[in-house]
Write a protein that holds these residues in place. Structure first.
Motif, PDB file in Angstrom:
ATOM      1  N   ALA A   1      26.024 -21.548  21.459  1.00 37.71           N
ATOM      2  CA  ALA A   1      26.029 -22.665  20.514  1.00 37.71           C
ATOM      3  C   ALA A   1      27.402 -22.855  19.895  1.00 37.71           C
ATOM      4  N   ASP A   2      28.059 -21.757  19.567  1.00 40.41           N
ATOM      5  CA  ASP A   2      29.377 -21.835  18.937  1.00 40.41           C
ATOM      6  C   ASP A   2      30.400 -22.489  19.863  1.00 40.41           C
TER       7      ASP A   2
ATOM      8  N   ALA B   1      25.455 -32.743  22.379  1.00 37.17           N
ATOM      9  CA  ALA B   1      25.219 -31.504  23.114  1.00 37.17           C
ATOM     10  C   ALA B   1      24.463 -30.493  22.265  1.00 37.17           C
ATOM     11  N   LEU B   2      24.806 -30.410  20.980  1.00 40.12           N
ATOM     12  CA  LEU B   2      24.113 -29.481  20.101  1.00 40.12           C
ATOM     13  C   LEU B   2      22.673 -29.913  19.880  1.00 40.12           C
ATOM     14  N   GLU B   3      22.434 -31.210  19.773  1.00 44.33           N
ATOM     15  CA  GLU B   3      21.065 -31.695  19.606  1.00 44.33           C
ATOM     16  C   GLU B   3      20.243 -31.436  20.871  1.00 44.33           C
ATOM     17  N   ARG B   4      20.872 -31.580  22.034  1.00 46.11           N
ATOM     18  CA  ARG B   4      20.146 -31.267  23.272  1.00 46.11           C
ATOM     19  C   ARG B   4      19.767 -29.791  23.303  1.00 46.11           C
ATOM     20  N   LEU B   5      20.697 -28.938  22.871  1.00 51.14           N
ATOM     21  CA  LEU B   5      20.390 -27.508  22.812  1.00 51.14           C
ATOM     22  C   LEU B   5      19.231 -27.258  21.847  1.00 51.14           C
ATOM     23  N   SER B   6      19.263 -27.889  20.693  1.00 51.77           N
ATOM     24  CA  SER B   6      18.195 -27.711  19.701  1.00 51.77           C
ATOM     25  C   SER B   6      16.850 -28.165  20.255  1.00 51.77           C
ATOM     26  N   SER B   7      16.854 -29.282  20.985  1.00 51.13           N
ATOM     27  CA  SER B   7      15.610 -29.796  21.560  1.00 51.13           C
ATOM     28  C   SER B   7      15.074 -28.853  22.626  1.00 51.13           C
ATOM     29  N   ARG B   8      15.966 -28.356  23.480  1.00 47.88           N
ATOM     30  CA  ARG B   8      15.528 -27.408  24.512  1.00 47.88           C
ATOM     31  C   ARG B   8      15.007 -26.122  23.880  1.00 47.88           C
ATOM     32  N   LEU B   9      15.669 -25.689  22.799  1.00 49.39           N
ATOM     33  CA  LEU B   9      15.224 -24.478  22.116  1.00 49.39           C
ATOM     34  C   LEU B   9      13.829 -24.668  21.539  1.00 49.39           C
ATOM     35  N   ALA B  10      13.588 -25.796  20.882  1.00 51.85           N
ATOM     36  CA  ALA B  10      12.262 -26.065  20.308  1.00 51.85           C
ATOM     37  C   ALA B  10      11.196 -26.060  21.398  1.00 51.85           C
ATOM     38  N   ALA B  11      11.525 -26.666  22.547  1.00 47.85           N
ATOM     39  CA  ALA B  11      10.566 -26.694  23.657  1.00 47.85           C
ATOM     40  C   ALA B  11      10.309 -25.288  24.176  1.00 47.85           C
ATOM     41  N   ALA B  12      11.365 -24.505  24.313  1.00 47.54           N
ATOM     42  CA  ALA B  12      11.213 -23.141  24.823  1.00 47.54           C
ATOM     43  C   ALA B  12      10.392 -22.283  23.871  1.00 47.54           C
ATOM     44  N   LEU B  13      10.619 -22.445  22.575  1.00 48.31           N
ATOM     45  CA  LEU B  13       9.851 -21.675  21.595  1.00 48.31           C
ATOM     46  C   LEU B  13       8.388 -22.091  21.579  1.00 48.31           C
TER      47      LEU B  13
ATOM     48  N   GLY C   1       6.852 -22.620  24.269  1.00 48.95           N
ATOM     49  CA  GLY C   1       6.299 -22.081  25.508  1.00 48.95           C
ATOM     50  C   GLY C   1       6.606 -22.883  26.746  1.00 48.95           C
ATOM     51  N   GLU C   2       7.390 -23.955  26.609  1.00 46.95           N
ATOM     52  CA  GLU C   2       7.736 -24.744  27.790  1.00 46.95           C
ATOM     53  C   GLU C   2       8.817 -24.024  28.601  1.00 46.95           C
ATOM     54  N   ARG C   3       8.788 -24.261  29.903  1.00 42.78           N
ATOM     55  CA  ARG C   3       9.821 -23.696  30.784  1.00 42.78           C
ATOM     56  C   ARG C   3      11.021 -24.633  30.738  1.00 42.78           C
ATOM     57  N   VAL C   4      12.180 -24.110  30.366  1.00 44.50           N
ATOM     58  CA  VAL C   4      13.368 -24.942  30.270  1.00 44.50           C
ATOM     59  C   VAL C   4      14.435 -24.420  31.234  1.00 44.50           C
ATOM     60  N   HIS C   5      15.231 -25.350  31.764  1.00 45.92           N
ATOM     61  CA  HIS C   5      16.329 -24.981  32.645  1.00 45.92           C
ATOM     62  C   HIS C   5      17.579 -24.825  31.786  1.00 45.92           C
ATOM     63  N   ASP C   6      17.944 -23.592  31.528  1.00 46.64           N
ATOM     64  CA  ASP C   6      19.048 -23.304  30.620  1.00 46.64           C
ATOM     65  C   ASP C   6      19.562 -21.903  30.923  1.00 46.64           C
ATOM     66  N   PRO C   7      20.861 -21.685  30.792  1.00 48.39           N
ATOM     67  CA  PRO C   7      21.395 -20.358  31.122  1.00 48.39           C
ATOM     68  C   PRO C   7      20.980 -19.241  30.178  1.00 48.39           C
ATOM     69  N   VAL C   8      20.749 -19.534  28.894  1.00 51.45           N
ATOM     70  CA  VAL C   8      20.523 -18.456  27.934  1.00 51.45           C
ATOM     71  C   VAL C   8      19.209 -18.570  27.166  1.00 51.45           C
ATOM     72  N   LEU C   9      18.644 -19.752  27.053  1.00 56.17           N
ATOM     73  CA  LEU C   9      17.476 -19.919  26.188  1.00 56.17           C
ATOM     74  C   LEU C   9      16.259 -19.100  26.619  1.00 56.17           C
ATOM     75  N   PRO C  10      15.957 -18.945  27.914  1.00 50.15           N
ATOM     76  CA  PRO C  10      14.812 -18.101  28.250  1.00 50.15           C
ATOM     77  C   PRO C  10      14.934 -16.688  27.693  1.00 50.15           C
ATOM     78  N   ALA C  11      16.112 -16.095  27.806  1.00 44.77           N
ATOM     79  CA  ALA C  11      16.301 -14.738  27.278  1.00 44.77           C
ATOM     80  C   ALA C  11      16.234 -14.734  25.764  1.00 44.77           C
ATOM     81  N   PHE C  12      16.883 -15.710  25.136  1.00 43.32           N
ATOM     82  CA  PHE C  12      16.879 -15.765  23.670  1.00 43.32           C
ATOM     83  C   PHE C  12      15.470 -15.947  23.130  1.00 43.32           C
TER      84      PHE C  12
END
Length: 309
Positions: free
Chosen positions: A58-59, A74-86, A88-99
């Motif tokens: 994020a930084d 870009a930050l809002e897209r990250l926030s949206s993907r994070l909300a979806a991942a939390l 339980g949705e499967r997201v295509h992202d390099p770090v969010l699944p692990a986080f």
């Protein structure tokens, strides 16, 4: 555009790949803390990497000089993907699944995650802080919550979670203020001044002084003042180490010494942070690591025996 902000180019195909991406981010950008994490039990390390990797990811969106796109979008897209991942949705992202796996596994407070993202958004529009209280408001989300997010992974002693929280916050503040002191020149190149403007005024320092090739006496006095302030945060954090599980103490003690060592280097240079970037010499970093290695191994062995015999 920074590769850190383009997940479509490097999606994490598996959770293992996501944790490995976070580990590499940690190894590349957080040398001191990464070295310290080698003292943790093996099972804790990937989760610490995941928390650090997400924060760095994020930084980089808001800070990287290589990022040429719309940072806010870009930050809002990250926030949206994070909300979806939390959710339980499967997201295509390099770090969010692990986080998100780490957040769910340890019950990490999502309010801390939201506070962190709020501070990242602030970096897009705020580049000066009038007072230290104002800066503390920013660091609450950018640093203090990193400490409290790490706490469930590091494990407080039974019944000590509440008491361990404030020292964890203070250690996050100490680490970040240390970075601000060390990185005055680099931050100014990004158009930011993190040292409070009221402190600059107190010591008669101008922003032109911070852009000079070497520190004036006034700049040195300012930096010394901020070093004392950082040392106070370290002092407030120190007693919290004993509240952690024994297997986490060597890691956090080493990190404490490594980051504190940056202040030692600043002080040894006469508080001139403009001539060169302060860094703990490799020999000293390795000496700190080795000094805590036996204690780390002994603590892990002791914890393995509990409840097994």
């Amino acid at each position: 555009m920074s590769t850190l902000s383009t997940p479509s180019r490097a999606p994490a195909a598996t959770l293992t790949a996501g944790y490995e991406r976070c580990r590499r981010l940690h190894a590349s950008y957080g040398r001191s803390y990464y070295l310290a994490t080698r003292l943790l039990p093996a099972w804790k390390r990937p989760h610490v990497h995941a928390l650090y990797g997400f924060a760095r990811y994020a930084d980089e969106i808001v800070d990287s000089l290589a990022m040429t796109g719309d940072r806010a979008a870009a930050l809002e897209r990250l926030s949206s993907r994070l909300a979806a991942a939390l959710d339980g949705e499967r997201v295509h992202d390099p770090v969010l699944p692990a986080f998100t796996h780490t957040v769910r596994a340890f019950g990490i407070d999502q309010a801390d995650v939201r506070a962190f993202l709020a501070s990242m958004r602030a970096d897009l529009t705020v580049d000066r802080y009038a007072t230290y209280d104002d800066l503390l408001g920013y660091m609450e989300g950018s640093a203090a919550v990193i400490g409290t997010m790490m706490l469930p992974v590091l494990e407080a002693l039974p019944g000590e979670d509440a008491r361990a929280r404030e020292p964890a916050r203070q250690l996050g503040l100490a680490f970040q203020l240390t970075n601000f002191i060390r990185d005055v020149r680099e931050d100014l190149a990004r158009g930011r001044v993190y040292l409070p403007l009221s402190d600059l005024e107190k010591f008669g320092v101008t922003e032109a002084d911070l852009a000079a090739p070497y520190a004036t006496p006034a700049v040195r006095e300012l930096v010394a003042y901020e070093c004392d302030r950082a040392r106070d945060h370290y002092r407030r954090a120190r007693d919290g180490i004993a509240l952690l599980a024994p297997s986490s103490r060597p890691c956090i003690t080493a990190a404490y010494e490594l980051y504190g060592g940056i202040l030692d280097e600043v002080e040894a240079a006469g508080h001139d942070v403009l001539v060169r970037r302060a860094a703990v010499p490799r020999r000293r970093r390795l000496a700190i690591f080795v000094r805590h290695l036996l204690a780390a191994r002994a603590a892990v062995r002791a914890e393995r025996r509990v409840g097994v015999a």
